[in-house]
Design a protein around this motif. Structure first.
Motif, PDB file in Angstrom:
ATOM      1  N   LYS A  83      42.102  53.777  34.647  1.00 43.09           N
ATOM      2  CA  LYS A  83      42.081  53.164  33.227  1.00 43.09           C
ATOM      3  C   LYS A  83      41.999  51.623  33.539  1.00 43.09           C
ATOM      4  O   LYS A  83      41.331  50.740  32.504  1.00 43.09           O
ATOM      5  CB  LYS A  83      43.344  53.520  32.530  1.00 43.09           C
ATOM      6  N   ILE A  84      42.944  51.075  34.541  1.00 39.74           N
ATOM      7  CA  ILE A  84      42.772  49.704  34.860  1.00 39.74           C
ATOM      8  C   ILE A  84      41.381  49.238  35.446  1.00 39.74           C
ATOM      9  O   ILE A  84      40.872  48.215  34.955  1.00 39.74           O
ATOM     10  CB  ILE A  84      43.798  49.217  35.820  1.00 39.74           C
ATOM     11  N   ILE A  85      40.885  49.942  36.233  1.00 40.00           N
ATOM     12  CA  ILE A  85      39.499  49.816  36.823  1.00 40.00           C
ATOM     13  C   ILE A  85      38.324  49.603  35.674  1.00 40.00           C
ATOM     14  O   ILE A  85      37.610  48.626  35.507  1.00 40.00           O
ATOM     15  CB  ILE A  85      39.070  50.754  37.886  1.00 40.00           C
ATOM     16  N   ASP A  86      38.527  50.567  34.735  1.00 36.85           N
ATOM     17  CA  ASP A  86      37.580  50.583  33.519  1.00 36.85           C
ATOM     18  C   ASP A  86      37.794  49.341  32.920  1.00 36.85           C
ATOM     19  O   ASP A  86      36.672  48.741  32.280  1.00 36.85           O
ATOM     20  CB  ASP A  86      37.933  52.113  32.745  1.00 36.85           C
ATOM     21  N   GLY A  87      38.918  49.032  32.588  1.00 43.01           N
ATOM     22  CA  GLY A  87      39.336  47.956  31.796  1.00 43.01           C
ATOM     23  C   GLY A  87      38.652  46.397  32.559  1.00 43.01           C
ATOM     24  O   GLY A  87      38.262  45.634  31.854  1.00 43.01           O
ATOM     25  N   LEU A  88      39.093  46.463  33.568  1.00 45.48           N
ATOM     26  CA  LEU A  88      38.428  45.216  34.463  1.00 45.48           C
ATOM     27  C   LEU A  88      36.875  45.404  34.343  1.00 45.48           C
ATOM     28  O   LEU A  88      36.301  44.319  34.112  1.00 45.48           O
ATOM     29  CB  LEU A  88      38.780  45.408  35.978  1.00 45.48           C
ATOM     30  N   LYS A  89      36.261  46.413  34.380  1.00 45.19           N
ATOM     31  CA  LYS A  89      34.781  46.553  34.120  1.00 45.19           C
ATOM     32  C   LYS A  89      34.336  45.910  32.761  1.00 45.19           C
ATOM     33  O   LYS A  89      33.500  45.364  32.659  1.00 45.19           O
ATOM     34  CB  LYS A  89      34.307  47.804  34.336  1.00 45.19           C
ATOM     35  N   GLU A  90      35.090  46.252  31.872  1.00 44.06           N
ATOM     36  CA  GLU A  90      34.667  45.851  30.416  1.00 44.06           C
ATOM     37  C   GLU A  90      34.735  44.433  30.500  1.00 44.06           C
ATOM     38  O   GLU A  90      33.909  44.009  29.707  1.00 44.06           O
ATOM     39  CB  GLU A  90      35.830  46.469  29.624  1.00 44.06           C
ATOM     40  N   TYR A  91      35.603  43.756  31.144  1.00 45.80           N
ATOM     41  CA  TYR A  91      35.646  42.295  31.236  1.00 45.80           C
ATOM     42  C   TYR A  91      35.027  41.656  32.164  1.00 45.80           C
ATOM     43  O   TYR A  91      34.883  40.546  32.568  1.00 45.80           O
ATOM     44  CB  TYR A  91      37.070  41.738  31.189  1.00 45.80           C
ATOM     45  N   ASP A  92      34.106  42.383  32.735  1.00 46.65           N
ATOM     46  CA  ASP A  92      33.218  41.911  33.937  1.00 46.65           C
ATOM     47  C   ASP A  92      34.090  41.395  35.096  1.00 46.65           C
ATOM     48  O   ASP A  92      33.558  40.215  35.643  1.00 46.65           O
ATOM     49  CB  ASP A  92      32.325  40.728  33.406  1.00 46.65           C
ATOM     50  N   ALA A  93      35.336  41.715  35.233  1.00 47.74           N
ATOM     51  CA  ALA A  93      36.319  41.123  36.288  1.00 47.74           C
ATOM     52  C   ALA A  93      36.359  42.161  37.589  1.00 47.74           C
ATOM     53  O   ALA A  93      37.165  41.790  38.346  1.00 47.74           O
ATOM     54  CB  ALA A  93      37.764  40.859  35.495  1.00 47.74           C
ATOM     55  N   PHE A  94      35.861  43.266  37.351  1.00 47.43           N
ATOM     56  CA  PHE A  94      35.903  44.299  38.551  1.00 47.43           C
ATOM     57  C   PHE A  94      35.518  43.736  39.958  1.00 47.43           C
ATOM     58  O   PHE A  94      35.918  43.516  40.840  1.00 47.43           O
ATOM     59  CB  PHE A  94      35.464  45.378  38.034  1.00 47.43           C
ATOM     60  N   GLU A  95      34.197  42.977  39.699  1.00 45.31           N
ATOM     61  CA  GLU A  95      33.469  42.777  41.121  1.00 45.31           C
ATOM     62  C   GLU A  95      34.093  41.517  41.716  1.00 45.31           C
ATOM     63  O   GLU A  95      34.179  41.405  42.900  1.00 45.31           O
ATOM     64  CB  GLU A  95      31.935  42.392  40.694  1.00 45.31           C
ATOM     65  N   ASP A  96      35.047  40.625  40.991  1.00 45.52           N
ATOM     66  CA  ASP A  96      35.686  39.517  41.524  1.00 45.52           C
ATOM     67  C   ASP A  96      37.040  39.764  41.766  1.00 45.52           C
ATOM     68  O   ASP A  96      37.857  38.880  42.049  1.00 45.52           O
ATOM     69  CB  ASP A  96      35.614  38.375  40.694  1.00 45.52           C
ATOM     70  N   THR A  97      37.375  41.059  41.674  1.00 45.53           N
ATOM     71  CA  THR A  97      38.865  41.271  41.987  1.00 45.53           C
ATOM     72  C   THR A  97      39.045  42.324  43.290  1.00 45.53           C
ATOM     73  O   THR A  97      38.490  43.432  42.830  1.00 45.53           O
ATOM     74  CB  THR A  97      39.512  41.862  40.655  1.00 45.53           C
ATOM     75  N   LEU A  98      40.039  41.954  44.123  1.00 50.83           N
ATOM     76  CA  LEU A  98      40.175  43.038  45.105  1.00 50.83           C
ATOM     77  C   LEU A  98      41.484  43.766  44.659  1.00 50.83           C
ATOM     78  O   LEU A  98      42.398  43.131  44.272  1.00 50.83           O
ATOM     79  CB  LEU A  98      40.809  42.126  46.279  1.00 50.83           C
ATOM     80  N   ILE A  99      41.395  44.999  44.331  1.00 54.18           N
ATOM     81  CA  ILE A  99      42.247  46.080  43.835  1.00 54.18           C
ATOM     82  C   ILE A  99      42.693  46.914  45.127  1.00 54.18           C
ATOM     83  O   ILE A  99      42.373  47.298  45.784  1.00 54.18           O
ATOM     84  CB  ILE A  99      41.614  46.869  43.179  1.00 54.18           C
ATOM     85  N   LEU A 100      44.238  46.686  45.069  1.00 51.30           N
ATOM     86  CA  LEU A 100      45.010  47.357  45.924  1.00 51.30           C
ATOM     87  C   LEU A 100      45.945  48.288  45.486  1.00 51.30           C
ATOM     88  O   LEU A 100      46.468  48.075  44.131  1.00 51.30           O
ATOM     89  CB  LEU A 100      45.876  46.224  46.939  1.00 51.30           C
ATOM     90  N   VAL A 101      46.372  49.369  45.906  1.00 50.31           N
ATOM     91  CA  VAL A 101      47.255  50.152  45.439  1.00 50.31           C
ATOM     92  C   VAL A 101      48.445  50.221  46.508  1.00 50.31           C
ATOM     93  O   VAL A 101      48.230  50.881  47.599  1.00 50.31           O
ATOM     94  CB  VAL A 101      46.779  51.671  45.025  1.00 50.31           C
ATOM     95  N   GLY A 102      49.696  50.278  46.030  1.00 47.27           N
ATOM     96  CA  GLY A 102      50.733  50.285  46.940  1.00 47.27           C
ATOM     97  C   GLY A 102      51.755  51.338  46.248  1.00 47.27           C
ATOM     98  O   GLY A 102      51.977  51.385  45.165  1.00 47.27           O
ATOM     99  N   GLY A 103      52.324  52.227  47.313  1.00 47.37           N
ATOM    100  CA  GLY A 103      53.437  53.181  46.834  1.00 47.37           C
ATOM    101  C   GLY A 103      53.099  54.571  47.274  1.00 47.37           C
ATOM    102  O   GLY A 103      52.739  54.842  48.405  1.00 47.37           O
ATOM    103  N   ILE A 104      53.600  55.451  46.583  1.00 45.88           N
ATOM    104  CA  ILE A 104      53.427  56.840  46.858  1.00 45.88           C
ATOM    105  C   ILE A 104      52.228  57.436  46.514  1.00 45.88           C
ATOM    106  O   ILE A 104      52.072  57.836  45.355  1.00 45.88           O
ATOM    107  CB  ILE A 104      54.486  57.579  46.555  1.00 45.88           C
ATOM    108  N   VAL A 105      51.204  57.611  47.417  1.00 46.96           N
ATOM    109  CA  VAL A 105      50.048  58.270  47.027  1.00 46.96           C
ATOM    110  C   VAL A 105      49.496  59.349  48.136  1.00 46.96           C
ATOM    111  O   VAL A 105      49.602  58.894  49.448  1.00 46.96           O
ATOM    112  CB  VAL A 105      49.001  57.101  47.155  1.00 46.96           C
ATOM    113  N   PRO A 106      49.380  60.460  47.816  1.00 48.21           N
ATOM    114  CA  PRO A 106      49.185  61.479  48.804  1.00 48.21           C
ATOM    115  C   PRO A 106      47.815  61.180  49.622  1.00 48.21           C
ATOM    116  O   PRO A 106      46.732  60.557  48.894  1.00 48.21           O
ATOM    117  CB  PRO A 106      48.946  62.894  47.971  1.00 48.21           C
TER     118      PRO A 106
END
Length: 143
Positions: A83-106
């Motif tokens: 949902k966050i990635i889709d939102g960034l794409k809607e605002y044309d901000a996805f390509e210019d943003t390094l997206i990191l995830v931290g936490g418990i991810v299998p």
């Protein structure tokens, strides 16, 4: 070379948003990484707890961040991160943003997150310097 020219060639400060998405109320790791990023010279904005994906997108766009660090321990990463990635794409901000995830991810969920646009997933125990170096090496270069 003049002092103004030299200043113009300096890299601008990397702007980071550390975001807590969903109902996950565990924010110690987010605070630790925010402090480490700040100590490394990054400009850090912390979202606070219990943010909806739309709120995180709005903050990332309004603050014009280079890096979006999503802290999630609730197990809802496969629902909330897209949902966050889709939102960034809607605002044309996805390509210019390094997206990191931290936490418990299998481990089995990491490839799918990366396919949708997450640059890296950092789990518990990742050395701070590793995360900082990753950001320095991969943050988008902007004017």
């Amino acid at each position: 070379m003049s002092a103004d020219t030299e200043r113009g060639q300096q890299q601008r400060t990397i702007r980071c948003l550390i975001a807590k998405v969903g109902l996950d109320g565990h924010d110690r790791g987010a605070h630790v990484i925010a402090r480490a990023f700040r100590d490394a010279g990054f400009e850090v904005i912390y979202s606070g707890l219990h943010r909806a994906p739309e709120e995180i997108v709005q903050a990332a766009v309004q603050e014009d961040v280079d890096v979006l660090g999503i802290s999630i321990l609730s197990g809802a990463h496969n629902t909330l991160v897209p949902k966050i990635i889709d939102g960034l794409k809607e605002y044309d901000a996805f390509e210019d943003t390094l997206i990191l995830v931290g936490g418990i991810v299998p481990d089995e969920d990491r490839p799918e997150l990366k396919e949708m646009g997450v640059s890296e997933v950092f789990g518990p125990g990742t050395p701070m310097q590793e995360t900082i170096e990753f950001v320095r090496e991969n943050a988008p270069q902007r004017d």
